[in-house]
Design an enzyme around this catalytic site. Structure first.
Site, PDB file in Angstrom:
ATOM      1  CG  HIS A 240      -7.043   6.132  -1.440  1.00  0.00           C
ATOM      2  ND1 HIS A 240      -6.877   7.497  -1.282  1.00  0.00           N
ATOM      3  CD2 HIS A 240      -5.957   5.693  -2.121  1.00  0.00           C
ATOM      4  CE1 HIS A 240      -5.743   7.854  -1.838  1.00  0.00           C
ATOM      5  NE2 HIS A 240      -5.151   6.785  -2.352  1.00  0.00           N
TER       6      HIS A 240
ATOM      7  CG  HIS B  80       0.539   3.545   3.904  1.00  0.00           C
ATOM      8  ND1 HIS B  80       1.370   2.790   3.090  1.00  0.00           N
ATOM      9  CD2 HIS B  80       0.429   4.759   3.305  1.00  0.00           C
ATOM     10  CE1 HIS B  80       1.746   3.529   2.055  1.00  0.00           C
ATOM     11  NE2 HIS B  80       1.188   4.709   2.158  1.00  0.00           N
TER      12      HIS B  80
END
Length: 192
Positions: free
Chosen positions: A126, A42
């Site tokens: 990220h 995620h």
């Protein structure tokens, strides 16, 4: 409850990344890393930590407003990098500025309901795929070959269409290799 706001990539995007990660796991020294499980992949927008049950209704209201104010946008997983010798991550191409603004709103929503937030730092989108096993400052495993193995990675484009509130269930203590389990407790469509 241990909570965070996140964007979750769709299954097809996760499958593409999983194929690349599988190849990275064959590199020498890969067993010196703790590879994150694909079910947990995620983009964290804001980490709230432990949130009291009575704060949840107002946090839901704030995140619903945040989602309403932001439009859906296009991203793709692309490239990679590392944080020191601790973390290997996959980055994004596309409208990362829209993702940053969504992260800022999710963080502001937490602050407004009284969730103690860490000091604000610039958002760096990220998706973490591995962590060094070593607790020492410098890992015994160089992360450079794994980052190099992501240089040409570019997944399919996908539409970020919702903001999710995710609960993290920590692993049982003392069980090596166990990872947190994540549960989406609420989601709001962007732009609605």
């Amino acid at each position: 409850m241990r909570l965070f706001a996140a964007v979750l990539p769709p299954d097809a995007v996760v499958a593409e990344l999983a194929a690349r990660v599988k190849a990275l796991q064959t590199l020498p020294g890969a067993d010196g890393l703790r590879w994150t499980e694909r079910e947990g992949w995620h983009f964290t927008l804001a980490f709230y930590g432990e949130v009291a049950e009575e704060v949840l209704p107002e946090l839901h209201t704030r995140l619903a407003r945040a989602a309403h104010r932001h439009r859906a946008h296009e991203l793709r997983l692309a490239g990679g990098g590392r944080f020191d010798d601790r973390v290997v991550w996959v980055g994004v191409d596309g409208d990362s500025e829209a993702l940053r603004r969504l992260a800022d709103s999710a963080e502001a929503g937490g602050r407004r309901v009284g969730v103690p937030m860490d000091r604000h730092r610039p958002y760096h989108p990220h998706l973490t795929i591995a962590r060094a096993r070593s607790s020492r400052r410098r890992s015994a495993t160089s992360l450079v070959p794994y980052v190099d193995g992501l240089t040409d990675f570019a997944g399919r484009e996908w539409t970020v269409g919702e903001l999710c509130l995710v609960r993290s269930h920590p692993p049982a203590p003392g069980v090596p290799g166990r990872q947190p389990r994540y549960e989406v407790v609420a989601a709001w469509p962007l732009g609605h």
